[in-house]
Design a protein around this motif. Structure first.
Motif, PDB file in Angstrom:
ATOM      1  N   ALA A   1       0.837  -1.208   0.000  1.00  0.00           N
ATOM      2  CA  ALA A   1       0.000   0.000   0.000  1.00  0.00           C
ATOM      3  C   ALA A   1       0.868   1.252   0.000  1.00  0.00           C
ATOM      4  N   GLY A   2       1.897   1.276   0.864  1.00  0.00           N
ATOM      5  CA  GLY A   2       2.756   2.447   0.976  1.00  0.00           C
ATOM      6  C   GLY A   2       3.542   2.694  -0.295  1.00  0.00           C
ATOM      7  N   PHE A   3       4.067   1.615  -0.863  1.00  0.00           N
ATOM      8  CA  PHE A   3       4.860   1.758  -2.097  1.00  0.00           C
ATOM      9  C   PHE A   3       3.987   2.299  -3.230  1.00  0.00           C
ATOM     10  N   LEU A   4       2.779   1.744  -3.374  1.00  0.00           N
ATOM     11  CA  LEU A   4       1.893   2.214  -4.445  1.00  0.00           C
ATOM     12  C   LEU A   4       1.490   3.671  -4.210  1.00  0.00           C
ATOM     13  N   ALA A   5       1.223   4.030  -2.929  1.00  0.00           N
ATOM     14  CA  ALA A   5       0.837   5.414  -2.640  1.00  0.00           C
ATOM     15  C   ALA A   5       1.987   6.363  -2.991  1.00  0.00           C
ATOM     16  N   GLY A   6       3.219   5.990  -2.579  1.00  0.00           N
ATOM     17  CA  GLY A   6       4.378   6.828  -2.898  1.00  0.00           C
ATOM     18  C   GLY A   6       4.597   6.933  -4.401  1.00  0.00           C
ATOM     19  N   SER A   7       4.407   5.810  -5.109  1.00  0.00           N
ATOM     20  CA  SER A   7       4.590   5.805  -6.560  1.00  0.00           C
ATOM     21  C   SER A   7       3.520   6.644  -7.248  1.00  0.00           C
TER      22      SER A   7
ATOM     23  N   ILE B   1      22.039  18.863   7.749  1.00  0.00           N
ATOM     24  CA  ILE B   1      22.501  18.087   6.592  1.00  0.00           C
ATOM     25  C   ILE B   1      21.764  18.536   5.336  1.00  0.00           C
ATOM     26  N   ALA B   2      20.441  18.665   5.458  1.00  0.00           N
ATOM     27  CA  ALA B   2      19.643  19.049   4.294  1.00  0.00           C
ATOM     28  C   ALA B   2      20.099  20.390   3.733  1.00  0.00           C
ATOM     29  N   SER B   3      20.568  21.278   4.612  1.00  0.00           N
ATOM     30  CA  SER B   3      20.986  22.597   4.145  1.00  0.00           C
ATOM     31  C   SER B   3      22.214  22.518   3.239  1.00  0.00           C
ATOM     32  N   MET B   4      22.925  21.387   3.296  1.00  0.00           N
ATOM     33  CA  MET B   4      24.115  21.225   2.445  1.00  0.00           C
ATOM     34  C   MET B   4      23.771  20.652   1.070  1.00  0.00           C
ATOM     35  N   VAL B   5      22.526  20.209   0.882  1.00  0.00           N
ATOM     36  CA  VAL B   5      22.140  19.516  -0.348  1.00  0.00           C
ATOM     37  C   VAL B   5      21.458  20.478  -1.317  1.00  0.00           C
ATOM     38  N   ALA B   6      21.944  20.512  -2.551  1.00  0.00           N
ATOM     39  CA  ALA B   6      21.340  21.376  -3.567  1.00  0.00           C
ATOM     40  C   ALA B   6      20.018  20.767  -4.045  1.00  0.00           C
TER      41      ALA B   6
ATOM     42  N   ILE C   1      15.174  11.550   3.772  1.00  0.00           N
ATOM     43  CA  ILE C   1      14.862  11.449   2.337  1.00  0.00           C
ATOM     44  C   ILE C   1      13.480  12.015   2.043  1.00  0.00           C
ATOM     45  N   GLU C   2      12.554  11.862   2.985  1.00  0.00           N
ATOM     46  CA  GLU C   2      11.237  12.458   2.780  1.00  0.00           C
ATOM     47  C   GLU C   2      11.353  13.986   2.749  1.00  0.00           C
ATOM     48  N   HIS C   3      12.145  14.516   3.684  1.00  0.00           N
ATOM     49  CA  HIS C   3      12.367  15.958   3.756  1.00  0.00           C
ATOM     50  C   HIS C   3      12.997  16.471   2.448  1.00  0.00           C
ATOM     51  N   LEU C   4      13.999  15.752   1.936  1.00  0.00           N
ATOM     52  CA  LEU C   4      14.682  16.191   0.710  1.00  0.00           C
ATOM     53  C   LEU C   4      13.763  16.099  -0.499  1.00  0.00           C
ATOM     54  N   PHE C   5      12.894  15.069  -0.520  1.00  0.00           N
ATOM     55  CA  PHE C   5      11.950  14.926  -1.637  1.00  0.00           C
ATOM     56  C   PHE C   5      10.918  16.046  -1.596  1.00  0.00           C
ATOM     57  N   ARG C   6      10.366  16.294  -0.397  1.00  0.00           N
ATOM     58  CA  ARG C   6       9.260  17.244  -0.297  1.00  0.00           C
ATOM     59  C   ARG C   6       9.710  18.703  -0.418  1.00  0.00           C
ATOM     60  N   THR C   7      10.853  19.043   0.211  1.00  0.00           N
ATOM     61  CA  THR C   7      11.232  20.454   0.240  1.00  0.00           C
ATOM     62  C   THR C   7      12.209  20.840  -0.855  1.00  0.00           C
ATOM     63  N   LYS C   8      12.949  19.858  -1.407  1.00  0.00           N
ATOM     64  CA  LYS C   8      13.956  20.223  -2.408  1.00  0.00           C
ATOM     65  C   LYS C   8      13.804  19.476  -3.723  1.00  0.00           C
ATOM     66  N   GLY C   9      12.771  18.653  -3.819  1.00  0.00           N
ATOM     67  CA  GLY C   9      12.540  17.933  -5.068  1.00  0.00           C
ATOM     68  C   GLY C   9      13.670  16.999  -5.443  1.00  0.00           C
TER      69      GLY C   9
ATOM     70  N   HIS D   1       5.559   3.720   4.410  1.00  0.00           N
ATOM     71  CA  HIS D   1       5.319   5.156   4.404  1.00  0.00           C
ATOM     72  C   HIS D   1       5.505   5.743   2.996  1.00  0.00           C
ATOM     73  N   GLY D   2       5.823   4.871   2.041  1.00  0.00           N
ATOM     74  CA  GLY D   2       5.931   5.311   0.653  1.00  0.00           C
ATOM     75  C   GLY D   2       7.316   5.777   0.243  1.00  0.00           C
ATOM     76  N   LEU D   3       8.335   5.464   1.055  1.00  0.00           N
ATOM     77  CA  LEU D   3       9.689   5.948   0.757  1.00  0.00           C
ATOM     78  C   LEU D   3      10.541   4.854   0.119  1.00  0.00           C
ATOM     79  N   PRO D   4      11.388   5.222  -0.858  1.00  0.00           N
ATOM     80  CA  PRO D   4      12.231   4.223  -1.527  1.00  0.00           C
ATOM     81  C   PRO D   4      13.427   3.825  -0.671  1.00  0.00           C
ATOM     82  N   VAL D   5      13.222   2.821   0.157  1.00  0.00           N
ATOM     83  CA  VAL D   5      14.269   2.372   1.071  1.00  0.00           C
ATOM     84  C   VAL D   5      14.494   0.886   0.874  1.00  0.00           C
ATOM     85  N   MET D   6      15.749   0.475   0.815  1.00  0.00           N
ATOM     86  CA  MET D   6      16.026  -0.951   0.710  1.00  0.00           C
ATOM     87  C   MET D   6      16.827  -1.428   1.910  1.00  0.00           C
ATOM     88  N   GLN D   7      16.591  -2.696   2.278  1.00  0.00           N
ATOM     89  CA  GLN D   7      17.378  -3.273   3.353  1.00  0.00           C
ATOM     90  C   GLN D   7      18.763  -3.553   2.809  1.00  0.00           C
ATOM     91  N   GLY D   8      19.774  -3.108   3.526  1.00  0.00           N
ATOM     92  CA  GLY D   8      21.133  -3.334   3.068  1.00  0.00           C
ATOM     93  C   GLY D   8      22.123  -2.909   4.141  1.00  0.00           C
TER      94      GLY D   8
END
Lengths: 380, 219
Positions: A368-374, B21-26, B42-50, B69-76
């Motif tokens: 659900a979250g991934f689709l919403a974000g996408s 940190i975010a203030s250092m990112v263009a 990453i949510e902050h950088l996506f929302r406020t700085k595109g 939460h809809g964020l592109p995060v991978m386990q690693g």
């Protein structure tokens, strides 16, 4: 045990106008794809999600099955208000090429002039052939780009093939509990099932329909073997343990008592043979066995996804030993090599490979979250 | 936030720290956040700085929450998974309060500046006066709010000081484009021009590094 095949019914389907060239070199004309849709396609035709089914699944993903009367196979994930929300997305699910629920397969007539079914002579098909047929369906529905393609197990293989073959036609890709190639162990289990079918006296060299029989015993054993691989030791122990459940009709004293797990497997086998065609089973298991996506790209899985702009969500399940997490990690690393946008989680579950079909709250939330974000990123 | 006992990387906290940190990112850049936790940055950088911002996190439960939460995060794992990324794939690679917890900090930095044009690194400063004082007076490993676990169970296996980090950057040939010291809450501290004072009074160090022009780091 009732093994009467369920009656053949008419499925919603579409006849593809152009010929379908298969990987084996044969060109199929007049291919029919049976499919179901749920929800409404928006005006921009940008909210379509294609669901790819697994080996023995079919297009009835989110509704009562018209033949078996059972609930849709992903009715916990696909539906109104669910993670794959049919109130928001236009969901399409098609029976695979080679299947037996209305799409062109071994049970279909050879061509318009010959009513005789293909049977065992049906051309060998690949996962990529299935995907090419689905692409033709999507084209016929005049959908240029799918918002998402999602599927588990063999469905996940199709999802990977979609991303590799048609990168611009897939915005988000969700390969679940799958692998980029079928492992030797998995091929071995499939082979046991196939040998059971081929060794059944009622198989009649694949022309069983001529005698009005089906290789029920062989197909049931194939299903029983495969079903064990979908579960986990923990799940079997919890469900059955060493419980004894009644006696057997055969075998006298030696089989005087039966374990509950034996009755369960027998039930799985007998209900399967009523709805599934043996030649289809051979055809599709073979397609899975020959799946090795990297092989089409010089042995480099990363090359299959070069320059991809598709967003990926990979999901594996901790107790899945048929498509273990390590195989999802292989895909993750290939996607890292091309700096793809990727999310990857392993869901903790003790239910084995089957977990992707069952109610796993973390899995549902993840999808659900991934689709919403996408959807935000796609602007829908 | 990762609060599970035994987790290898320390929990992220404090929005203020992330804002520095975010203030250092263009804006509009490609960003990889290693040890991203729940993905707040990453949510902050996506929302406020595109930004096209993505994350890697080692704790599976935290990853699941971030993806849900809809964020592109991978386990690693920072120690093993960075080597799979191609050269120059990102404009910024961020390692926030994680450097002290990885197995091979120098190698992780090399990987960061291989796959990214710039690296942003923050770490708790082991040279802070309170740590020095505790060690001097008690003769035992210092314990503070930041260094809150006993030596035998801390995930922070590679503590360093702000001065140590300057030395490492010089040895590896990284140019320090920006640096600052901050207190525990992430508020900027005023010792910008004097590394010796920053090393004494700063609770954490924050660095913006770039590959030196021409030659890469010595291998």
């Amino acid at each position: 045990m009732d093994i009467t095949p369920l009656p053949e019914i008419t499925h919603q389907s579409l006849r593809i106008r152009q010929p379908l060239p298969l990987d084996c070199g044969i060109v199929l004309d007049g291919v029919t794809i049976a499919y179901r849709t749920y929800g409404t396609l928006n005006a921009a035709r940008s909210n379509a999600i294609l669901v790819c089914h697994a080996l023995t699944g079919d297009q009835y993903v989110a509704e009562t099955h018209p033949l078996t009367g059972k609930p849709g196979w992903w009715n916990g994930l696909v539906g109104p208000g669910l993670p794959v929300d049919t109130e928001r997305y236009f969901v399409i699910c098609a029976n695979v090429l080679g299947g037996c629920m209305g799409s062109t397969g071994p049970r279909s007539p050879r061509d318009d002039n010959r009513a005789e079914p293909w049977g065992i002579d049906f051309p060998p098909i690949t996962i990529q052939d299935m995907v090419r047929a689905q692409k033709m369906l999507i084209d016929e529905l005049r959908i240029e780009r799918l918002f998402a393609v999602i599927g588990g197990s063999m469905g996940g293989m199709q999802v990977l093939a979609w991303a590799a073959l048609y990168p611009d036609a897939v915005f988000a890709s969700l390969p679940i509990a799958t692998a980029a190639y079928h492992s030797a162990q998995n091929i071995a289990f499939h082979e046991v099932g196939r040998q059971a079918i081929l060794g059944d006296p009622d198989f009649r060299e694949g022309r069983y329909w001529e005698q009005g029989v089906i290789p029920a015993q062989g197909l049931a054993v194939a299903r029983m073997t495969a079903h064990i691989t979908y579960l986990s030791e923990a799940a079997l122990s919890r469900k059955f343990g060493r419980r004894i459940q009644g006696g057997s009709e055969v075998g006298g004293a030696l089989f005087g008592e039966r374990f509950a797990v034996e009755s369960y497997l027998e039930h799985q086998g007998s209900s399967f043979v009523r709805r599934f065609d043996a030649n289809s089973y051979l055809s599709i298991t073979r397609a899975m066995d020959f799946f090795d996506l990297a092989a089409d790209y010089g042995g480099s899985l990363a090359a299959a996804f070069r320059n991809t702009r598709t967003r990926f969500l990979l999901v594996s399940f901790s107790s899945d030993w048929l498509f273990p997490t390590a195989e999802s990690r292989v895909i993750a690393r290939a996607l890292n090599q091309v700096a793809a946008n990727i999310s990857f989680v392993e869901i903790v579950s003790d239910k084995g490979h089957d977990a992707f079909l069952l109610d796993e709250p973390d899995f549902s939330r993840t999808v659900a979250g991934f689709l919403a974000g996408s959807a935000v990123a796609a602007g829908i | 936030m990762a609060k599970v006992p035994g987790v290898r990387y320390v929990a992220k906290n404090m929005r203020v720290d992330l804002e520095l940190i975010a203030s250092m990112v263009a804006p509009g850049t490609r960003v990889l956040d290693i040890g991203c936790g729940d993905g707040a940055l990453i949510e902050h950088l996506f929302r406020t700085k595109g930004c096209d911002a993505r994350g890697i996190e080692i704790d599976m439960a935290v990853v699941t929450r971030a993806v849900a939460h809809g964020l592109p995060v991978m386990q690693g794992d920072a120690d093993t998974d960075l080597s799979h990324y191609p050269d120059h794939a990102f404009d910024y690679v961020i390692l926030s309060r994680t450097l002290q917890a990885v197995e091979q900090p120098r190698e992780v930095l090399r990987q960061m500046l291989r796959i990214g044009t710039r690296a942003i690194v923050s770490f708790p400063n082991f040279g802070h006066w309170s740590l020095r004082w505790q060690l001097l007076v008690t003769g035992r490993m210092p314990m503070t709010k930041t260094w809150a676990r006993m030596w035998y169970e801390t995930p922070n296996i590679h503590p360093c000081t702000i001065r140590d980090f300057f030395v490492l950057c010089q040895a590896e040939g990284y140019s320090v484009e920006q640096w600052l010291a901050a207190d525990e809450a992430g508020r900027r501290a005023p010792w910008r021009r004097w590394p010796m004072l920053a090393n004494l009074f700063g609770e954490q160090g924050l660095f913006l590094l770039r590959r030196s022009s021409g030659e890469g780091p010595p291998h």
